[in-house]
Structure formats: structure tokens, C-alpha cells
Design a protein around this motif. Structure first.
Motif, PDB file in Angstrom:
ATOM      1  N   TYR A   1      30.747  12.138  -0.783  1.00 55.76           N
ATOM      2  CA  TYR A   1      29.296  12.007  -0.887  1.00 55.76           C
ATOM      3  C   TYR A   1      28.825  11.160   0.288  1.00 55.76           C
ATOM      4  O   TYR A   1      29.635  10.595   1.029  1.00 55.76           O
ATOM      5  N   LYS A   2      27.505  11.059   0.456  1.00 53.42           N
ATOM      6  CA  LYS A   2      26.943  10.328   1.576  1.00 53.42           C
ATOM      7  C   LYS A   2      27.287   8.840   1.468  1.00 53.42           C
ATOM      8  O   LYS A   2      27.302   8.265   0.388  1.00 53.42           O
TER       9      LYS A   2
ATOM     10  N   ASN B   1      27.172   4.814   1.523  1.00 50.95           N
ATOM     11  CA  ASN B   1      26.216   3.804   1.034  1.00 50.95           C
ATOM     12  C   ASN B   1      25.270   4.355  -0.023  1.00 50.95           C
ATOM     13  O   ASN B   1      24.151   3.849  -0.182  1.00 50.95           O
ATOM     14  N   MET B   2      25.711   5.370  -0.746  1.00 53.18           N
ATOM     15  CA  MET B   2      24.885   5.931  -1.805  1.00 53.18           C
ATOM     16  C   MET B   2      25.373   5.407  -3.151  1.00 53.18           C
ATOM     17  O   MET B   2      26.581   5.310  -3.398  1.00 53.18           O
ATOM     18  N   THR B   3      24.453   5.071  -4.017  1.00 52.39           N
ATOM     19  CA  THR B   3      24.802   4.580  -5.346  1.00 52.39           C
ATOM     20  C   THR B   3      25.371   5.722  -6.190  1.00 52.39           C
ATOM     21  O   THR B   3      24.772   6.801  -6.268  1.00 52.39           O
ATOM     22  N   ARG B   4      26.522   5.475  -6.811  1.00 50.71           N
ATOM     23  CA  ARG B   4      27.162   6.506  -7.638  1.00 50.71           C
ATOM     24  C   ARG B   4      26.548   6.479  -9.027  1.00 50.71           C
ATOM     25  O   ARG B   4      26.859   5.626  -9.859  1.00 50.71           O
TER      26      ARG B   4
ATOM     27  N   GLU C   1      19.877  13.198  -6.424  1.00 54.57           N
ATOM     28  CA  GLU C   1      20.240  12.970  -5.027  1.00 54.57           C
ATOM     29  C   GLU C   1      21.757  12.821  -4.866  1.00 54.57           C
ATOM     30  O   GLU C   1      22.348  13.400  -3.950  1.00 54.57           O
ATOM     31  N   PHE C   2      22.373  12.056  -5.778  1.00 51.64           N
ATOM     32  CA  PHE C   2      23.823  11.876  -5.701  1.00 51.64           C
ATOM     33  C   PHE C   2      24.555  13.170  -6.025  1.00 51.64           C
ATOM     34  O   PHE C   2      25.524  13.541  -5.350  1.00 51.64           O
TER      35      PHE C   2
ATOM     36  N   ALA D   1      27.735  17.892  -4.257  1.00 53.84           N
ATOM     37  CA  ALA D   1      27.852  19.351  -4.143  1.00 53.84           C
ATOM     38  C   ALA D   1      27.929  19.783  -2.682  1.00 53.84           C
ATOM     39  O   ALA D   1      28.717  20.672  -2.323  1.00 53.84           O
ATOM     40  N   ALA D   2      27.132  19.166  -1.819  1.00 58.72           N
ATOM     41  CA  ALA D   2      27.141  19.535  -0.401  1.00 58.72           C
ATOM     42  C   ALA D   2      28.479  19.196   0.249  1.00 58.72           C
ATOM     43  O   ALA D   2      29.012  19.974   1.054  1.00 58.72           O
TER      44      ALA D   2
END
Length: 334
Positions: A181-182, A184-187, A192-193, A198-199
Motif C-alpha cells: 500500500y502507499k 505513510n498511510m494509516t492501516r 482510500e486504504f 487493491a492497486a
């Protein structure tokens, strides 16, 4: 005891035997390697300064207790099985003092999701296209789909992964090529997560699916090509039954039975491909964790991942094996 209960007990006995032998082989292989996790830990702890022999001896004794390497080989074997029974493989050498079970628990959902999505996608598309190609043998579009599927089939997983990495990472950079996942993204369970996960999974799933698609396609096409020559299919066509109903109820339904068995039998080989694919894309699954553990000589982590993999694949095969007599009335459960 006869019938399905006897069949169930027999398969459970075979499952227990397979798991027992597989885990024993993993124990023997890991203990036969020249890597000593205790001495590696001592070397890492003392490389920046001198330590008294007494402190090193105490450290060695403590580490042997942590890694279950105390006593003779027989004592280590008993200790190992007691840990397997409780799911405790000790601390990780590379992420000390984090337990091995914690590391596997973090990585396993990523690998399970990757395998489930890629396997089901490949199985559904391969059987659907193969069934249509076997029944509508004059369709040019289905012939072309078969050529594409068979083109990718003999190519190793990692070659396809590298090709996708080059195409979508450098020539046409529209998809993420590394990570789960991207950064620094909150899990959490936000859209958005989930969209980021998926991407990042598209390329790993695609690399596994492209290779596996050809096998299911060819197998299903061959099965359907044999079934369409059966008398009951010919009678249904002469009786004016719709071709769509013949394909779904008379042909595809009977051809799917051996494909269901093959679905379970292919899980082991797909897992091997997932290990390399995860490493290519930096995917945070068990494959990446295993390769890292091998590189640093993390004895406990390698043994834990191997044991969990053996049990997981054996359980999958057992479930399909138990469902097989229920799916096909022609098979007698003895």
C-alpha cells in the motif's frame, strides 16, 4: 464403519501423516544447515566491543533456551514439536525479540489474499474460456484467447513478473510496482486504504494469473471436447435443447469435477510462484519474509514459515478431497 465416515477418517489419517512427514523434513533440513543462530546472535552482539567469557557463556545458554537448541538432537526434536503444538517458534533472529508467530501473523494475510484472488480468478477465467472454446470450436475469438493463454503458460512466474515490472513500472508507469500500500498511510478500513491495497496487488495477481490461466484453459477445453461427443449431449442437441443450457447443465457441470480437484492440487506450486513474485514486487507477504529470513540466516523464522506453509497447503488439499465425493455422485466414498 463404511461409506463417508470411513472415507473421512482415512483422509484425516493421510493428512496427519503428510503434515508429520513434511514438518519432520523441515526440521531435518534446518538442523543440517551450517548456520548456527546462537553463534550468529553472539557475533552480532559482540562485534562492537569485548565481552567477558562468562557473559558470552550466559548469553549462549539463554539463546539456546530461546531457540529450543538445548540438549541433544532428540531433546531439540521434542522441544520443536511442543512449540509447533502451541504455535510458538521462539523469537526471530532478524527482528529480535519479536516472536516468529507475530511476524508470520502479519505477513500471512497478504499472501493468503494474493493466492485466493489470483487462484480463483485464474480458475474461473480459465475454465470459462476453456469450456467455451471446447464447445464453440469454430470461434476465432476463442481460438485467439487460447493462443494467448498457452503463450504465457510455459513462462516462469518470475519472468512474467519482471516483464510486468518493466512495462507498468518504467515504459507505462500507471501502476504501483512495490509494497502492499502507499507509504505513510494509516492501516484502517477506509476506502482510500482499500483502494491503495487493491492497486498494489494488481501486478502480483496478474503475474500469477497469466501463467496459471493456460493450464486451466487447456484442461477444460480437452474435457469439454470429450464430453460433447457423449450420447446424452447429442440427444439433447437433437431434442432441441438450447445450446446455452446444454453447455451449462450437460457439459460444463460434468467437466468441472476434475477441475475442482486440480484446484487444490495446484495450491502448492502456486505458493512457490508467490514467493518469487512477492520478492519481485516487494509485497509484504510470507514470500518476502521467507527470502529475507534465508538471507540473514534466521533459523526460527524459516522453520516457522515452512511449518505454516506445509499445514496450510495440506489443509486446502484435505478440504477439496473431502468435498470431492459430495460434488460428484459418480465417486464412491470408500
Amino acid at each position: 464403519m463404511t461409506g463417508y465416515p470411513l472415507y473421512l477418517l482415512t483422509r484425516l489419517g493421510q493428512f496427519a501423516l503428510v503434515v508429520f512427514i513434511g514438518i519432520n523434513i523441515a526440521f531435518i533440513v534446518t538442523h543440517a544447515t551450517p548456520i548456527d543462530p546462537v553463534e550468529q546472535s553472539i557475533a552480532a552482539a559482540t562485534q562492537f566491543g569485548s565481552t567477558s567469557p562468562e557473559a558470552i557463556a550466559l548469553m549462549r545458554q539463554s539463546l539456546k533456551e530461546l531457540y529450543g537448541l538445548e540438549g541433544s538432537l532428540g531433546d531439540q526434536y521434542v522441544s520443536f514439536w511442543s512449540r509447533v503444538a502451541t504455535g510458538d517458534f521462539g523469537p526471530s533472529l532478524s527482528a529480535f525479540p519479536t516472536p516468529v508467530s507475530t511476524l508470520i501473523g502479519r505477513a500471512l494475510p497478504w499472501t493468503v489474499a494474493l493466492l485466493v484472488v489470483s487462484t480463483l480468478l485464474t480458475w474461473v477465467l480459465g475454465n470459462l474460456l476453456g469450456g467455451l472454446a471446447g464447445y464453440y470450436r469454430r470461434s476465432k475469438a476463442l481460438r485467439f484467447a487460447g493462443i494467448l493463454a498457452m503463450t504465457f503458460h510455459p513462462i516462469p512466474y518470475y519472468i512474467v513478473a519482471f516483464l510486468l515490472l518493466i512495462v507498468f513500472g518504467y515504459l507505462w508507469p500507471v501502476l504501483p510496482i512495490s509494497g502492499g500500500y502507499k507509504m505513510n498511510m494509516t492501516r484502517d478500513w477506509s476506502w482510500e486504504f482499500i483502494g491503495s491495497v487493491a492497486a498494489h496487488a494488481i501486478l502480483p495477481v496478474l503475474s500469477l494469473a497469466l501463467v496459471g490461466l493456460g493450464g486451466w484453459f487447456m484442461g477444460m477445453r480437452s474435457l469439454v471436447s470429450n464430453i460433447v461427443t457423449e450420447d446424452y449431449v447429442a440427444y439433447a442437441e437433437l431434442g432441441g435443447v438450447e445450446r446455452r443450457r446444454i453447455l451449462g447443465s450437460y457439459v460444463m457441470r460434468n467437466a468441472l469435477v476434475p477441475q475442482v480437484t486440480g484446484l487444490a492440487m495446484s495450491l502448492g506450486s502456486i505458493f512457490n510462484g508467490a514467493i518469487i513474485t512477492e520478492q519481485v514486487f516487494g509485497y509484504p507477504g510470507v514470500g518476502t519474509l521467507l527470502v529475507s529470513a534465508v538471507h540473514v540466516g534466521d533459523y526460527s523464522l524459516v522453520l516457522g514459515i515452512t511449518t505454516v506453509s506445509i499445514v496450510a497447503v495440506s489443509v486446502a488439499v484435505l478440504l477439496i478431497d473431502l468435498a470431492y465425493p459430495l460434488l460428484d455422485p459418480r465417486v464412491k466414498a470408500r
